[in-house]
Enzyme design. Structure first.
Site, PDB file in Angstrom:
ATOM      1  N   ASP A  36       0.775  -1.211  -0.131  1.00 22.49           N
ATOM      2  CA  ASP A  36      -0.003  -0.145   0.129  1.00 22.49           C
ATOM      3  C   ASP A  36       0.974   1.213   0.040  1.00 22.49           C
ATOM      4  OD1 ASP A  36      -2.015   1.572  -0.042  1.00 22.49           O
ATOM      5  OD2 ASP A  36      -3.432   0.543   1.554  1.00 22.49           O
TER       6      ASP A  36
HETATM    7  C1  NOJ Z   1      -3.917   4.007  -0.039  1.00 22.41           C
HETATM    8  C2  NOJ Z   1      -5.140   3.251   0.320  1.00 22.41           C
HETATM    9  O1  NOJ Z   1      -4.985   2.574   1.361  1.00 22.41           O
HETATM   10  C3  NOJ Z   1      -5.299   2.026  -0.888  1.00 22.41           C
HETATM   11  O2  NOJ Z   1      -6.568   1.547  -0.875  1.00 22.41           O
HETATM   12  C4  NOJ Z   1      -5.203   2.885  -2.165  1.00 22.41           C
HETATM   13  O3  NOJ Z   1      -5.266   2.052  -3.247  1.00 22.41           O
HETATM   14  C5  NOJ Z   1      -3.683   3.603  -2.387  1.00 22.41           C
HETATM   15  N1  NOJ Z   1      -3.575   4.521  -1.439  1.00 22.41           N
HETATM   16  C6  NOJ Z   1      -3.473   4.054  -3.775  1.00 22.41           C
HETATM   17  O4  NOJ Z   1      -4.112   5.348  -3.843  1.00 22.41           O
END
Ligand code: NOJ
Length: 785
Positions: free
Chosen positions: A303
């Site tokens: 993430d």
């Molecule tokens: C953080 C989020 O937790 C995740 O769900 C997302 O896909 C990513 N950022 C990318 O934007």
């Protein structure tokens, strides 16, 4: 007539875009469907191409495949790096995200394909969560349809539009089990149930990836956030998670496993720590479970900066250690933190990371790029991009999806005059009040993709189209947060002058729901509760429409407002879908996928809980305990245990009767069940049929979601008081009865036992065929040795 045409168009749409799926969703149906639309990630000819390419690559180029940056609007804190052109030219970047147009993706792709040494295309990703340009209802709303085929169709449209902009990877579906409404990201998932969550996870993957991943309009799915993210302590986003292996396997892993089994090409590791080991450096979940047990061959992406966050978690004191731990823990690609970029080559040279492991990770990235056909077709067709967006059939689907997402929670006049909804076409004047009645932006939800406020038809616009401007009296009444006394006074005046009032209240989608939007209070924000009470005090019939990304605690409303509809955030077709529903052209079919709390103190609240040793059986919990018998049970002294509305609940404009439960065998043997379960290469057999008669007892045609629940007693580990094991939607004409049958395979009778093995055991089983998780017609079955 409109409705008929509409249904017809939807059916055509379904046939063109999606293969027909069986109406039944039960364990046998799901197991046998698994694998039908799967794209193999590692067929021998592409593996050969990957091998050839890997042989030519330098260590730096292999590491480059593992590096991902956000080159557009950031969705979190950045690293400050912007020299993407240069890095791409040098082969130092494998993937980019947050860029959104064909022109932009092509520009970066040209550098990768035409100017880098080995011409390896970039993979472009984006958070396409419930639509790209055509915004569908938020995932929690989509899930409330209990309709995997419909969800698959929405994902197909999203894939069509996303790929037209050159983006071949979505960070979706979010398949985190969400049992706590305080957690803002409940909005992004399919709710609290693992069985429903697994069926919906499969639907998204099928929709995004299509029949072939290398079709130009297919995009790679990325189930997230692996794993346990939804169990954040206190519902506070990014917070620590403690889950026993049993709970992890039985409740949190099934939707992930289903998505991987359906062929998802990638997966995202989570921010949270899981039993003190951060999920983005967790070899137990990322290696043992995902790779060894499930055989996943795709990319594990971190993430956003979750590799760097290992330092804040406290398991690394510098970037190099964080990179090493994440990489050896099973994360292939580093989203944003730049620590792989800065450290992996050195870590290999110093012997702290084996080069073979980098080869394997790079292989997985290249494998997905080949599977998507990016080497043959790296560019998007800029001339065709615009025409892929907001197609009429996509908008029609958005309207149907919104209608199917609404959950009717109350519909009863307090003076005994009966239901308030649907409104008759004779209704002369409507007061339309509330900060969300004419709101464009919030209707798009918290992950709006490329959805634009101007694409949204609001409730006000649609109502004026239906009734004429002179019959719709609008007053905002308050802001979502804040507002003035004058706004309140005006709203009351408008309500007093009209026959019926629609009150559109709720949360602010981008700020109060989604990521980093946990709430400690779950009521209506700002002055909206005050507005609600003042409007109800006018004595006019009130219909409350709740726009939110989670259930809200509104005890006063549920005691004083005759009609209440959970509208979630419905997407671009919000207004038309609401108007058709409120006037009865569409009959609500949505069912809750999360237990709706009475008070925030009940959270986490979920129906598939364990019984405890002191369940408050036959005790009236509506008042404080008055003696020891009432007190020393698992209860609150100041609140009931039951939810305001249970999981699976939703009203319709008609009513149904459940009767005549039939189970075709009195017993099954655990040994046979386990033999069936472990039989290799079987198409899972049906071992038991359970059926019931469902009758439409009302005066309107309707579609009922019939649910099957099971409970096991006498087992090695305590099992939930009920667990969903099947559901079916049936259409019933007024007065019509249908016999609904669930066919159950061995997996319906197996669970994670005290040895953490998935197996059947001797047990006393109770089965319910039910309209929701709190009732139903019931029977029993014995599982013998
Ligand atoms: C953080 C989020 O937790 C995740 O769900 C997302 O896909 C990513 N950022 C990318 O934007």
């Amino acid at each position: 007539m409109t409705s008929l045409l509409y249904r017809y168009a939807l059916a055509v749409f379904a046939l063109v875009l999606c293969p027909p799926a069986p109406a039944q969703t039960s364990s046998a149906a799901l197991a046998s469907r698994a694998g039908t639309a799967r794209t193999s990630l590692s067929d021998p000819s592409s593996e050969k191409k990957v091998d050839e390419l890997l042989r030519k690559m330098t260590l730096e180029e292999k590491v480059g495949q593992l590096v991902q940056y956000s080159a557009g609007q950031p969705t979190g804190p950045g690293t400050g790096r912007t020299d993407y052109d240069d890095m791409i030219r040098k082969g130092e970047v494998g993937a980019l995200f947050n860029i959104t147009t064909a022109r932009q993706t092509n520009a970066y792709q040209r550098i990768a394909v035409e100017q880098s040494r080995l011409h390896i295309p970039l993979l472009f990703g984006l958070d396409v969560i419930h639509g790209f340009r055509t915004e569908f209802p938020i995932p929690l709303g989509l899930a409330s349809s209990w309709d995997p085929l419909l969800i698959e169709q929405t994902a197909r449209v999203a894939a069509r539009e996303t790929s037209a902009s050159g983006i071949r990877w979505t960070f979706s579906p979010m398949v985190d089990i969400a049992r706590d409404a305080r957690w803002g990201r409940m909005t992004e998932g399919a709710g609290e149930d693992p069985f429903l969550g697994a069926a919906i996870a499969r639907a998204y993957v099928r929709g995004y990836q299509g029949a072939r991943l290398d079709a130009p309009d297919s995009i790679a799915a990325c189930p997230k956030h692996f794993v346990g993210y939804g169990a954040a302590e206190g519902g506070r986003d990014y917070n620590s998670v403690e889950l026993s292996e049993h709970t992890l396997r039985q409740f949190y892993l099934p939707p992930f496993h289903a998505a991987i089994d359906e062929g998802a090409a990638t997966l995202m590791s989570a921010f949270n720590s899981l039993n003190a080991v951060p999920a983005s450096a967790n070899p137990f979940t990322l290696k043992q479970i995902l790779r060894e047990e499930w055989g996943f061959q795709g990319i594990v992406d971190s993430d956003y900066t979750s590799v760097g966050e290992l330092i804040a978690h406290g398991i690394a004191n510098d970037g190099a250690t964080a990179a090493r731990k994440a990489f050896l823990g099973g994360v292939d690609m580093d989203m944003v933190s730049s620590l792989y970029h800065e450290n992996l080559v050195r870590l290999v040279r110093s012997g702290e990371i084996p080069e073979a492991a980098v080869d394997e990770a790079a292989r997985r990235v290249l494998r997905v790029k080949f599977a998507l056909g990016l080497f043959e077709r790296p560019y998007a067709d800029e001339a065709k991009e615009a025409s892929a967006m907001l197609q009429p059939d996509s908008l029609m689907l958005a309207r149907t999806a919104a209608e199917h997402s609404f959950v009717l929670l109350r519909n009863q006049d307090f003076s005994g005059r009966g239901p308030v909804l649907p409104l008759s076409n004779q209704t002369k004047t409507i007061a339309l009040i509330g900060p969300l009645a004419d709101d464009h932006g919030d209707m798009l939800g918290s992950w709006a993709g490329q959805g634009r406020p101007e694409d949204v038809i609001t409730l006000r616009t649609a109502l004026i189209q239906k009734m004429g401007a002179q019959n719709v009296r609008y007053a905002k009444g308050s802001e979502i947060l804040g507002g003035s006394d004058d706004q309140l006074v005006e709203a009351v005046k408008v309500a007093e002058q009209s026959d019926t009032t629609f009150l559109a209240l709720g949360e602010n989608a981008p700020e109060m729901t989604g990521e980093a939007a946990s709430r400690a209070f779950l009521g209506l924000p700002g002055r909206q509760e005050q507005l609600l009470e003042k409007i109800v005090a006018t004595g006019k019939p009130v219909v409350l429409l709740i726009f939110s990304g989670r259930p809200l605690t509104l005890p006063w409303a549920f005691q004083h407002v005759p009609a209440v509809l959970a509208a979630w955030f419905p997407g671009v077709e919000a207004g038309p879908a609401l108007v058709r529903t409120l006037f009865g052209e569409a009959n609500p079919t949505g069912r809750l996928v999360v237990s709706w709390p009475r008070s925030m103190g009940q959270e986490p609240l979920y129906y598939d809980a364990l019984s405890t040793g002191r369940p408050p059986r036959d005790i009236d919990l509506t008042h404080p305990p008055q003696n020891g018998i009432e007190k020393f049970v698992s209860r609150y002294i100041d609140e009931q245990n039951s939810p305001q509305f249970p999981f699976g609940f939703g009203l319709s404009y008609t009513s149904y009767r459940y009767a005549n439960l039939q189970i075709d065998k009195p017993s099954l043997s655990a040994k046979n069940l386990n033999d069936e379960l472990h039989a290799k290469g079987n198409t899972r057999s049906t071992l038991l049929s359970v059926s019931a008669d469902i009758t439409n007892t009302g005066a309107r045609a309707g579609e009922e979601t019939v649910q099957l629940y099971l409970r096991f007693q006498g087992t090695s580990v305590a099992q939930p008081v009920r667990a969903l094991s099947g559901f079916q939607r049936v259409s019933l004409a007024p007065g019509e009865t249908k016999n609904v049958t669930f066919q159950l395979g061995p997996e319906a009778f197996a669970f994670w036992n005290d040895q953490n093995k998935f197996a059947a055991e001797p047990a006393h089983v109770t089965l319910w065929v039910a309209p929701d998780s709190s009732q139903g017609v019931q029977g029993t079955l014995e599982i013998t040795k």
